[in-house]
Motif scaffolding. Structure first.
Motif, PDB file in Angstrom:
ATOM      1  N   ARG A 175      29.498 -13.861 -12.538  1.00 28.31           N
ATOM      2  CA  ARG A 175      30.230 -12.915 -11.683  1.00 28.31           C
ATOM      3  C   ARG A 175      31.064 -13.706 -10.691  1.00 28.31           C
ATOM      4  O   ARG A 175      30.529 -14.328  -9.771  1.00 28.31           O
ATOM      5  N   ARG A 176      32.359 -13.663 -10.877  1.00 25.82           N
ATOM      6  CA  ARG A 176      33.250 -14.451 -10.017  1.00 25.82           C
ATOM      7  C   ARG A 176      33.408 -13.846  -8.630  1.00 25.82           C
ATOM      8  O   ARG A 176      33.625 -14.562  -7.655  1.00 25.82           O
ATOM      9  N   ASN A 177      33.355 -12.495  -8.560  1.00 24.36           N
ATOM     10  CA  ASN A 177      33.601 -11.804  -7.294  1.00 24.36           C
ATOM     11  C   ASN A 177      32.680 -10.603  -7.168  1.00 24.36           C
ATOM     12  O   ASN A 177      32.083 -10.139  -8.148  1.00 24.36           O
ATOM     13  N   TRP A 178      32.593 -10.090  -5.942  1.00 23.58           N
ATOM     14  CA  TRP A 178      31.919  -8.821  -5.733  1.00 23.58           C
ATOM     15  C   TRP A 178      32.778  -7.722  -6.350  1.00 23.58           C
ATOM     16  O   TRP A 178      33.997  -7.713  -6.214  1.00 23.58           O
ATOM     17  N   SER A 179      32.154  -6.774  -7.041  1.00 21.44           N
ATOM     18  CA  SER A 179      32.878  -5.720  -7.740  1.00 21.44           C
ATOM     19  C   SER A 179      32.906  -4.445  -6.901  1.00 21.44           C
ATOM     20  O   SER A 179      31.890  -4.037  -6.326  1.00 21.44           O
ATOM     21  N   TYR A 180      34.072  -3.824  -6.835  1.00 24.31           N
ATOM     22  CA  TYR A 180      34.211  -2.556  -6.112  1.00 24.31           C
ATOM     23  C   TYR A 180      33.241  -1.516  -6.706  1.00 24.31           C
ATOM     24  O   TYR A 180      33.096  -1.440  -7.931  1.00 24.31           O
ATOM     25  N   PRO A 181      32.555  -0.736  -5.876  1.00 28.29           N
ATOM     26  CA  PRO A 181      32.701  -0.585  -4.424  1.00 28.29           C
ATOM     27  C   PRO A 181      31.825  -1.521  -3.589  1.00 28.29           C
ATOM     28  O   PRO A 181      31.653  -1.293  -2.393  1.00 28.29           O
ATOM     29  N   GLU A 182      31.242  -2.544  -4.201  1.00 27.46           N
ATOM     30  CA  GLU A 182      30.449  -3.499  -3.432  1.00 27.46           C
ATOM     31  C   GLU A 182      31.344  -4.225  -2.424  1.00 27.46           C
ATOM     32  O   GLU A 182      32.535  -4.408  -2.668  1.00 27.46           O
TER      33      GLU A 182
END
Length: 299
Positions: A175-182
């Protein structure tokens, strides 16, 4: 050309608790002495210049110490760093395909354990990271390395069932980034500071206002109950900072620190966030800034 010689302290560096870099230098020295760290070899050329090259241990991976903000140290520790262990080049993840080579996972387990034992033999307390320990998630492993005053025991490590998060948080290979809506820990804290009217975005050193910086921090030092955590640094307004030429504090500095840090604590608490730092208070007579872990307790 002359022979290559090792460029490193021949005597153990002196640790000064007031200088975070001295703790890193001491652990780096011990890593080199244990044959686990990076060494610099130099050679004097005929034209008077010096040529340098870095040498890492063979088949063991290589360790490097990193400075860690005192706000994240175990309680009562008198020295603390993180040690980053990178695997041997032949067993690193293939960055083109993402493939983890055969034997890599075992190499990680063996070398993390061996590195911990080696540092413990010198009196350090070592806690391998629960989450930065696998070639399937990160390019390197991490260990928390610290020292307690004479006669004081190591802290009690929480049981696995206590930790709010069982898996690594972004960014990592899966997981490269936090995923919306996180929201990332930094975004959550920025929103809280904005709501409290605090200038987290201020970067001008000549501004009349105090300054706040928010930076990500390794999950290795997150409190066990946290599902988000970040590193916050607060600096006083320039008019209340220590004079660079005399080292003296201006009148009102103590009151400024109390007032502004009080507002900071209240603003974050109103947003449901908790703060963690060293037991000893941050004070203008001793410190240039104040450092905190700001975190959200998992629901």
């Amino acid at each position: 050309m002359s022979e290559w010689t090792r460029e490193a302290p021949v005597t153990e560096p002196v640790y000064n608790p007031a200088d975070p870099q001295s703790g890193r230098a001491l652990v780096e020295y011990h890593l080199r002495e244990l044959g686990l760290g990076e060494s610099l070899l130099v050679e004097a050329a005929d034209n008077g210049l010096r040529i340098g090259r870095c040498v890492v241990p063979q088949d063991l991976g290589v360790c490097r110490a990193r400075v860690l903000t005192e706000g994240a140290w175990p309680e009562d520790a008198d020295l603390c760093v993180t040690v980053d262990w990178s695997p041997d080049a032949a067993l690193r993840r293939d960055h083109n395909t993402g493939r983890v080579l055969a034997g890599a996972a075992e190499h990680w387990r063996e070398r993390i354990s061996a590195t911990a034992r080696a540092l413990e033999s010198l009196g350090y307390i070592v806690e391998p990271s629960r989450v930065r320990c696998s070639p399937y998630y990160h390019p390197s492993a991490e260990l928390l390395v610290y020292r307690m005053p004479a006669g004081m025991p190591a802290r009690q490590i929480p049981a696995d069932t206590v930790w709010a998060l069982k898996e690594p948080v972004p960014p990592h290979y899966q997981r490269r980034n936090w995923s919306y809506p996180e929201q990332s820990p930094e975004d959550i804290v920025r929103e809280a500071l904005t709501a409290a009217g605090l200038r987290h975005y201020q970067t001008d050193h000549q501004s009349p206002h105090d300054r706040i910086a928010i930076r990500s921090i390794t999950q290795t030092v997150w409190p066990p109950e946290a599902d988000r955590c970040t590193w916050l640094t607060w600096w006083p307004a320039p008019s209340f900072a220590r004079a660079l030429d005399t080292g003296l504090l201006p009148a009102g500095a103590e009151a400024h620190w109390r007032e502004r840090l009080g507002l900071l604590h209240q603003g974050l608490a109103d947003a449901g966030l908790a703060l963690r730092s060293r037991a000893r208070s941050w004070r203008p007579v001793d410190d240039e800034a104040a450092h905190f872990l700001v975190y959200r307790v998992a629901a």
